[in-house]
Design a protein around this motif. Structure first.
Motif, PDB file in Angstrom:
ATOM      1  N   ILE A  86       5.513  -5.830   4.263  1.00  0.00           N
ATOM      2  CA  ILE A  86       4.103  -6.110   4.558  1.00  0.00           C
ATOM      3  C   ILE A  86       3.609  -5.158   5.642  1.00  0.00           C
ATOM      4  N   ALA A  87       4.463  -4.998   6.672  1.00  0.00           N
ATOM      5  CA  ALA A  87       4.080  -4.108   7.767  1.00  0.00           C
ATOM      6  C   ALA A  87       3.852  -2.691   7.246  1.00  0.00           C
ATOM      7  N   LEU A  88       4.758  -2.222   6.389  1.00  0.00           N
ATOM      8  CA  LEU A  88       4.622  -0.857   5.876  1.00  0.00           C
ATOM      9  C   LEU A  88       3.356  -0.716   5.038  1.00  0.00           C
ATOM     10  N   LEU A  89       3.088  -1.730   4.210  1.00  0.00           N
ATOM     11  CA  LEU A  89       1.877  -1.657   3.381  1.00  0.00           C
ATOM     12  C   LEU A  89       0.626  -1.669   4.241  1.00  0.00           C
ATOM     13  N   TYR A  90       0.682  -2.483   5.323  1.00  0.00           N
ATOM     14  CA  TYR A  90      -0.465  -2.494   6.232  1.00  0.00           C
ATOM     15  C   TYR A  90      -0.635  -1.109   6.835  1.00  0.00           C
ATOM     16  N   GLY A  91       0.477  -0.517   7.216  1.00  0.00           N
ATOM     17  CA  GLY A  91       0.409   0.831   7.758  1.00  0.00           C
ATOM     18  C   GLY A  91      -0.191   1.803   6.764  1.00  0.00           C
ATOM     19  N   TYR A  92       0.094   1.601   5.518  1.00  0.00           N
ATOM     20  CA  TYR A  92      -0.403   2.522   4.490  1.00  0.00           C
ATOM     21  C   TYR A  92      -1.892   2.305   4.242  1.00  0.00           C
ATOM     22  N   ALA A  93      -2.286   1.019   4.105  1.00  0.00           N
ATOM     23  CA  ALA A  93      -3.636   0.742   3.631  1.00  0.00           C
ATOM     24  C   ALA A  93      -4.588   0.329   4.743  1.00  0.00           C
ATOM     25  N   GLY A  94      -4.061  -0.069   5.881  1.00  0.00           N
ATOM     26  CA  GLY A  94      -4.926  -0.526   6.946  1.00  0.00           C
ATOM     27  C   GLY A  94      -5.484  -1.902   6.687  1.00  0.00           C
ATOM     28  N   SER A  95      -4.876  -2.647   5.795  1.00  0.00           N
ATOM     29  CA  SER A  95      -5.361  -3.979   5.487  1.00  0.00           C
ATOM     30  C   SER A  95      -4.224  -4.757   4.847  1.00  0.00           C
ATOM     31  N   VAL A  96      -4.288  -6.083   4.969  1.00  0.00           N
ATOM     32  CA  VAL A  96      -3.306  -6.904   4.250  1.00  0.00           C
ATOM     33  C   VAL A  96      -3.955  -7.556   3.026  1.00  0.00           C
ATOM     34  N   SER A  97      -5.232  -7.317   2.849  1.00  0.00           N
ATOM     35  CA  SER A  97      -5.912  -7.971   1.729  1.00  0.00           C
ATOM     36  C   SER A  97      -5.542  -7.277   0.411  1.00  0.00           C
ATOM     37  N   TYR A  98      -5.243  -8.090  -0.606  1.00  0.00           N
ATOM     38  CA  TYR A  98      -4.817  -7.549  -1.902  1.00  0.00           C
ATOM     39  C   TYR A  98      -5.834  -6.558  -2.451  1.00  0.00           C
ATOM     40  N   GLY A  99      -7.105  -7.001  -2.430  1.00  0.00           N
ATOM     41  CA  GLY A  99      -8.146  -6.173  -3.037  1.00  0.00           C
ATOM     42  C   GLY A  99      -8.255  -4.822  -2.355  1.00  0.00           C
ATOM     43  N   THR A 100      -8.251  -4.844  -1.035  1.00  0.00           N
ATOM     44  CA  THR A 100      -8.405  -3.595  -0.298  1.00  0.00           C
ATOM     45  C   THR A 100      -7.215  -2.671  -0.565  1.00  0.00           C
ATOM     46  N   ALA A 111      -5.291  -2.554  -3.123  1.00  0.00           N
ATOM     47  CA  ALA A 111      -5.389  -1.994  -4.472  1.00  0.00           C
ATOM     48  C   ALA A 111      -6.382  -0.845  -4.508  1.00  0.00           C
ATOM     49  N   LYS A 112      -7.505  -1.044  -3.784  1.00  0.00           N
ATOM     50  CA  LYS A 112      -8.518   0.017  -3.800  1.00  0.00           C
ATOM     51  C   LYS A 112      -8.018   1.265  -3.092  1.00  0.00           C
ATOM     52  N   VAL A 113      -7.290   1.065  -2.019  1.00  0.00           N
ATOM     53  CA  VAL A 113      -6.748   2.233  -1.312  1.00  0.00           C
ATOM     54  C   VAL A 113      -5.767   2.966  -2.224  1.00  0.00           C
ATOM     55  N   ILE A 114      -4.961   2.200  -2.961  1.00  0.00           N
ATOM     56  CA  ILE A 114      -3.964   2.845  -3.824  1.00  0.00           C
ATOM     57  C   ILE A 114      -4.649   3.676  -4.898  1.00  0.00           C
ATOM     58  N   ASP A 115      -5.683   3.100  -5.536  1.00  0.00           N
ATOM     59  CA  ASP A 115      -6.302   3.903  -6.611  1.00  0.00           C
ATOM     60  C   ASP A 115      -7.363   4.872  -6.078  1.00  0.00           C
ATOM     61  N   GLY A 116      -7.507   4.901  -4.757  1.00  0.00           N
ATOM     62  CA  GLY A 116      -8.312   5.973  -4.167  1.00  0.00           C
ATOM     63  C   GLY A 116      -9.793   5.699  -4.085  1.00  0.00           C
ATOM     64  N   SER A 117     -10.243   4.466  -4.414  1.00  0.00           N
ATOM     65  CA  SER A 117     -11.678   4.218  -4.377  1.00  0.00           C
ATOM     66  C   SER A 117     -12.148   3.896  -2.958  1.00  0.00           C
ATOM     67  N   VAL A 118     -11.217   3.622  -2.038  1.00  0.00           N
ATOM     68  CA  VAL A 118     -11.593   3.441  -0.627  1.00  0.00           C
ATOM     69  C   VAL A 118     -10.809   4.463   0.178  1.00  0.00           C
ATOM     70  N   VAL A 121      -2.378  -6.031  -6.932  1.00  0.00           N
ATOM     71  CA  VAL A 121      -2.208  -5.090  -5.828  1.00  0.00           C
ATOM     72  C   VAL A 121      -1.665  -3.753  -6.312  1.00  0.00           C
ATOM     73  N   LEU A 122      -0.638  -3.813  -7.169  1.00  0.00           N
ATOM     74  CA  LEU A 122       0.091  -2.580  -7.466  1.00  0.00           C
ATOM     75  C   LEU A 122      -0.130  -1.997  -8.863  1.00  0.00           C
ATOM     76  N   PRO A 123      -1.199  -2.362  -9.572  1.00  0.00           N
ATOM     77  CA  PRO A 123      -1.315  -1.786 -10.919  1.00  0.00           C
ATOM     78  C   PRO A 123      -1.419  -0.271 -10.878  1.00  0.00           C
ATOM     79  N   GLY A 124      -2.023   0.259  -9.793  1.00  0.00           N
ATOM     80  CA  GLY A 124      -2.169   1.706  -9.695  1.00  0.00           C
ATOM     81  C   GLY A 124      -0.838   2.412  -9.514  1.00  0.00           C
ATOM     82  N   LEU A 125       0.192   1.596  -9.261  1.00  0.00           N
ATOM     83  CA  LEU A 125       1.484   2.188  -8.943  1.00  0.00           C
ATOM     84  C   LEU A 125       2.482   1.973 -10.079  1.00  0.00           C
ATOM     85  N   ARG A 126       1.951   1.514 -11.238  1.00  0.00           N
ATOM     86  CA  ARG A 126       2.901   0.994 -12.224  1.00  0.00           C
ATOM     87  C   ARG A 126       3.818   2.058 -12.781  1.00  0.00           C
ATOM     88  N   TRP A 127       3.381   3.326 -12.781  1.00  0.00           N
ATOM     89  CA  TRP A 127       4.292   4.356 -13.304  1.00  0.00           C
ATOM     90  C   TRP A 127       5.476   4.565 -12.385  1.00  0.00           C
TER      91      TRP A 127
END
Lengths: 554, 648
Positions: free
Chosen positions: A237-251, A253-260, A335-341
């Motif tokens: 969780i900590a690492l993901l927060y570090g990556y996305a700057g949020s713990v919210s699922y929606g945010t 996911a958006k950071v992963i697919d690049g829309s935020v 959260v992780l559909p953008g990462l499915r590959w």
């Protein structure tokens, strides 16, 4: 923080006039009605603690059972009400300031957990199986949790007629956590829900009346390994927060697919670092895989299932799995559909290992509870096959499978509590030889459950397995389905072997007896058989229901 | 009018249901009820026939759609009937002869306590046979096809207390399965080829289909026809089927069911017209069977088995004609109808003889019966004259036409087929004369039976029930039996002439079968002359052998051919050696493979999985520390694999 401090915080917030430099803090909004299932259960658990404190020992048991049954029933009614009002479909949204999702999968799984919890409470409350001790009817739980096994203190507690009625509020707390787990919509809520349902389970595992040392050993192992996995989850969780700057699922996911692409200045060094994302995601997934008992995080399962009091085993095997798969589904689909590959090939490996290892190791088991534990590992593999389909059918097939599987499991473990000898439950398989001659009904019921586990048509196991394999095949995982069917074939061997043992072997002279249960256990078993047959013969209504419920709110 | 078609089937079907489910309280009226419903069906048929005659030749086809049977996307099966001239011919034959035989059975089965059930089965047969000929698609035809097979099985084994009857029923059923398989494969082929199996679309689409497919379908249909119509190589059941009550032999195993194969081929004419190879095979099967049956008929002493051989041979003629294509379809059906009359009459006559002779079937123990049963003698005699093709009687017209058509086929084929047909006519004349003489003329051999050979063991069950030395008292049968024989004798005498004068029958069927005259290398008169010559030769030979010399009561050893023919030309021995032994060897080798190879692989797999399980199990050592290590390793691998995926 003292009460007055909180008060001053509130007054300060309201005193800040519009246009001030300080941003306005919105009043938190909580949709109490939509969270009512969880609130009812947690409230009842708190009430249960008060009962322990204030109600006389003699009547505590009845009060606790009453509260638990009423609470679970009411919570289920609330779930049905929410679903009927469209919260599963059209009105699905994210409640409680982004912490909890109220949508189809959440309601479906909550309903399943509540029903499974209710049936499990029946088996918890069973008091007719053990012989009467010192004039008191006793249940499966230790007289006094704190007494040392085999000590004089334990004997005294038994003599005094003590019972551990705390199991009911503990179970309710666990159910409460499980209700939140699949609907959690941010990582912190996820973690808190995990702990809320895990801690009571650790305790429940340690409370067996018979074979207490084994029970305590199981609890300690479960606790140690569970904490270990929680630590990984938290780190993830900590690492993901570090990556996305949020713990919210929606945010996230958006950071992963690049829309935020907003950068939080405090996290400028870490945000957008893919290594953090991948490692964090893997660790969170690992924490959930531990809970569902997937290989290689499955080692605790047989030991804990064997050592825990059998009603608790049934409850864990059913409800925990439902909650954990629910959380995993939401994590992977929201959260992780953008990462499915990245994660799909890895999950392929996990699924294959889980299906094969569960089925293969089960072959050489000699204890019925361990056998069912390995069977549950294999089933976790089958369900995972549906999870990684990444199609809407994948979601609905997993929902259906979970509903079907949980009732079979509770029923099967309930039957295990019935077969007893002088040492309590006779779980060694050799003692089950010829059971079909002595107690045809019990053996027949168990055979139905085993056939359902094996996935024989006209049982719920077949409908469920068919649904997940179909979803997996359509999701492009044909090879996985082939392995799944092969494992099913291997698994069928040991299920059928038990049936053969029960019906076609000579009964042993010193074989176990089958206790006559109270209506409570009978209900649990009866519900199991009914659900097994109904979902096997006429699954369409429930498949449709799962289909309707198969959309996550984002 | 078309709504009446279902009534044709419904009447006997109702009869079967009532009689078979009704229980003992119907015992006293069951036979009347069964007969009445058969007759009702005939009346409906007659009404429809009159109606059909009132319309123009091309507007005579009626159809009735009852319901959708299997409505699936891309697969439509309807229960629908189609009544055209061909079906009409069969309807009249089936219900007409069927009614007569119901009437006959009232007397014949009088002393059988299961008579009600017998009539139930007969009604069931009528219903199934009518479905067969009225169906407007191959799938419904298949229903009727299996239905008559079932009825035939039940009726052959009607006296199931006799092991021979039970075995014969089983044999008929099994041999028929082989043929039925052909029909089902043909239907599947049709479905894949044409996408439907309704007669209309299938037969219209044959023009655009490759010859190979048509040949395959045709050969499968032929296999079906061989099973049902007892043609080589599936002929072996018909002789044994004579274990059934004689009315059954007359109706099912002579006049109607066994001709279903001919119906099938004529109905599928369009398929065969497009597949000359299949047609050739059909003619060969017909030619071989007509000789096969005739030779067997020459050697049998059992009157019913001799007639069964004859049936086989006569159906061989029909199949031969059907294989000739449009030249022969009409004559195949015409011979089928006339044969229906005279062969049913002959069987009923044989039944009448047996009725008067304590159920004796061995012709060597008959003789001189014409004095005792004059009606039987006259009707049987007329049937005899009809079957050998005596000028002016039914068989003369229909058989002559087939021989002519065979020659008209042209080329070497035509000559060979025509000669075989002629030869068959000679043998027919021989064996039928033999039956006639041995039964109705000569010494009264049954009189001397008790005194002439007192030590001779008697195998007949009849003799056992009546006592070893009880001499039979031949007598004429009751009215209910003789009247149907008389009616059928009329048919035997006049049907052929009625059909042939002015080519009535040809014009009647032409809209369905599209007749083609062909070019015979021989004139009609030549063929007729040749037929007459071989007829006389056959009769003369039989007279010399059986009429001039006394017939021995115990069969002489006979020549090699005679002995082979007595054993049905070794058909059962052939089946035993090739199919039974072959099957046994095949199963044994399969069992061997199963035990060694399959079980080896299975057990080996099981053992290795078990071994793997035992080894994996050791990893579960109970120490939380090693579990934690495995988790740690697991998560490390998970992370590494995820990172690797990204790197790749």
């Amino acid at each position: 923080m003292s009460a007055s401090a909180v008060h001053s915080l509130w007054t300060m917030a309201s005193a800040a006039a519009p246009g001030d430099a300080i941003d306005k803090i919105d009043t938190p909004t909580i949709e109490y009605a939509q969270l009512s299932p969880t609130l009812i259960v947690i409230g009842a658990a708190v009430l249960g603690i008060l009962i322990e404190a204030f109600v006389p020992r003699k009547t505590r048991y009845y009060a606790q059972v009453f509260v638990a049954v009423v609470a679970l029933t009411a919570a289920f009614a609330a779930v049905v009400g929410l679903a009927a009002n469209g919260y599963g479909t059209t009105k699905a949204h994210i409640a409680a300031m982004g912490a909890i999702a109220v949508d189809g999968p959440a309601l479906f799984l909550q309903g399943t957990i509540l029903l499974a919890g209710l049936v499990a409470i029946f088996t918890f409350a069973e008091r007719r199986l053990d012989p009467v001790a010192h004039g008191n009817r006793v249940d499966s739980f230790a007289a006094q949790a704190g007494s040392v096994p085999g000590s004089e203190g334990e004997q005294a507690a038994t003599k005094a007629g003590f019972t551990t009625t705390e199991v009911f509020p503990l179970a309710l707390f666990a159910v409460g956590g499980m209700l939140v787990f699949p609907s959690a919509n941010d990582l912190l809520t996820l973690f808190i829900a995990l702990e809320v349902f895990s801690l009571p389970l650790y305790l429940l595992c340690a409370l067996a009346r018979r074979k207490r040392l084994m029970s305590q050993e199981a609890a300690v192992k479960y606790f140690l390994l569970g904490s270990f996995s929680s630590a990984f989850l938290l780190f993830g969780i900590a690492l993901l927060y570090g990556y996305a700057g949020s713990v919210s699922y929606g945010t996230i996911a958006k950071v992963i697919d690049g829309s935020v692409q907003e950068i939080n200045p405090a996290l400028a060094d870490t945000m957008g670092n893919d290594a953090l994302l991948l490692i964090g995601a893997a660790m969170i997934v690992m924490g959930l895989l531990f809970k569902v008992g997937a290989v290689p995080f499955h080692m605790w399962t047989p030991d804990v299932y064997e050592g825990a009091p059998t009603p608790v085993t049934g409850f864990m095997a059913a409800a925990t799995k439902v909650a954990a798969f629910g959380a995993l589904l939401r994590l992977l689909y929201v959260v992780l559909p953008g990462l499915r590959w990245d994660w799909r090939p890895v999950m392929w490996g996990v699924v294959i290992l889980t299906m094969l290892a569960g089925a293969i190791v089960a072959i050489t088991q000699t204890d019925i509870k361990r056998l069912l534990a390995y069977s549950s590992i294999a089933h976790a593999g089958f369900i995972l096959a549906g999870v990684i389909a990444m199609t809407p059918d994948g979601i609905s097939s997993v929902l259906f499978y979970l509903a079907a599987y949980s009732f079979v499991t509770i029923g099967a473990f309930a039957v295990v509590t019935l077969v007893r000898d002088a040492g309590g439950e006779a779980t060694h398989l050799s003692k089950w030889a010829g059971l079909g001659r002595r107690s045809p009904l019990v053996a027949a019921v168990f055979a139905v459950f085993l056939l359902a586990f094996a996935g024989i048509p006209l049982t719920s196991g077949f409908s469920g397995k068919f649904a997940v394999f179909k979803a997996a095949a359509e999701g492009g995982a044909g090879a996985l389905v082939v392995v799944g069917v092969l494992s099913s074939a291997i698994a069928a061997f040991f299920y059928i072997r038990v049936i053969v043992l029960m019906f076609f072997s000579e009964p042993k002279a010193d074989g176990p007896t089958v206790a006559v249960p109270s209506p409570l256990t009978m209900t649990a078993i009866g519900v199991g058989v009914a659900v097994t047959l109904v979902l096997g013969v006429a699954p369409q209504y429930f498949l449709d229901l799962a289909n309707q419920a198969g959309v996550f709110v984002r | 009018m078309e709504n009446l078609i279902a009534l044709l089937v419904a009447a006997p079907l109702l009869g079967a249901a009532v009689l078979l489910c009704g229980g003992r309280r119907l015992d006293r009226v069951g036979h009347w009820l069964g007969t009445l419903l058969a007759a009702a069906s005939f009346v409906v048929g007659a009404v429809l026939f009159a109606d059909m005659l009132g319309r123009g030749a091309e507007e005579r086809t009626l159809s009735q759609h009852l319901f959708s049977w299997i409505p699936v996307e891309g697969f439509q099966a309807d229960v629908a009937f189609q009544l055209d001239q061909l079906s009409m011919t069969f309807v009249l034959l089936i219900t007409g002869v069927g009614t007569l035989i119901h009437i006959y059975s009232i007397g014949y089965m009088e002393h059988d306590e299961r008579r009600r059930r017998f009539f139930g089965y007969l009604n069931l047969f009528l219903a199934a046979m009518l479905i067969l000929v009225l169906a407007d698609n191959y799938l419904l035809l298949y229903v009727g096809w299996e239905g008559v097979g079932l009825a035939s099985y039940l009726l052959i084994g009607f006296w199931q207390h006799k092991p021979s009857a039970a075995t014969a029923a089983k044999k008929a059923f099994l041999v028929n399965r082989v043929g039925d398989m052909g029909l089902s494969i043909a239907i599947m082929l049709m479905f894949t080829t044409f996408g439907t199996f309704a007669f209309g679309p299938v037969l219209e689409a044959t023009g655009e289909t490759s010859e190979g497919k048509l040949t395959a379908i045709g050969l499968m249909l032929l296999l079906a026809a061989c099973g049902k119509s007892a043609q080589v190589p599936l002929q072996s059941w018909l002789g044994d089927a004579m274990e059934g009550p004689t009315p059954v032999s007359a109706l099912i195993h002579a006049a109607t069911m066994v001709t279903a194969g001919v119906y099938l081929i004529v109905r599928s004419g369009a398929i065969f017209n497009g597949a000359p190879d299949a047609q050739l095979v059909v003619t060969v099967v017909g030619a071989v069977t007509l000789l096969f049956g005739a030779i067997v008929g020459c050697a049998k002493d059992d009157i019913k088995k001799a007639l069964a051989g004859s049936t086989m041979s006569q159906i061989g003629y029909m199949i031969l004609a059907a294989g000739l294509g449009p030249i022969g379809y009409v004559f195949a059906i015409m011979h089928l109808v006339t044969h229906g009359f005279f062969k049913a009459g002959l069987f009923l006559g044989a039944g009448s003889v047996m009725h008067g002779m304590n159920d004796e079937v061995d012709m060597r123990k008959y003789g001189g019966l014409r004095k005792y049963m004059p009606v039987t003698f006259v009707t049987f005699g007329l049937g005899y004259l009809a079957i050998i093709g005596f000028p002016g009687l039914s068989g003369f017209f229909s058989k002559d036409k087939i021989i002519e058509a065979a020659f008209a086929k042209g080329g070497a084929e035509g000559w060979i087929l025509g000669s075989v047909a002629l030869l068959g006519a000679a043998i027919t004349a021989f064996y039928m004369t033999r039956v006639m003489i041995m039964t109705f003329f000569g010494e009264e051999r049954w009189r001397h039976r008790a005194t002439a050979s007192p030590d001779q063991p008697s195998a007949e069950p009849a003799a056992e029930t009546h006592g070893e030395h009880d001499e039979p008292h031949p007598h004429e049968s009751p009215r209910s039996m003789t009247i149907p024989m008389i009616v059928l004798a009329f048919g035997s005498v006049f049907a052929g002439g009625f059909f042939s004068i002015g080519d009535r029958f040809m014009h009647w069927l032409e809209p369905v079968t599209r007749h083609d005259h062909g070019h015979s290398p021989l004139s009609a008169a030549t063929v007729t002359g040749a037929t007459m010559v071989v007829l006389i030769i056959g009769v003369a030979l039989a007279y010399v052998q059986y009429g001039r010399r006394p017939v021995p009561v115990t069969a002489p050893r006979g020549s090699l051919l005679t002995r082979a023919a007595r054993r049905d030309l070794l058909q059962d021995d052939f089946n035993h050696v090739v199919l039974v032994r072959g099957g046994e060897h095949l199963t044994r080798s399969l069992v061997y493979v199963d035990h060694t190879l399959v079980d080896g692989v299975v057990n080996g797999t099981a053992a290795s999985v078990g071994g793997l399980s035992g080894r994996l199990r050791k990893m579960q050592n109970g120490y939380a520390r090693s579990y934690a290590v495995s988790m740690f390793g697991g998560v490390a691998v998970l992370i590494a694999a995820t990172l690797l995926m990204r790197a790749v």
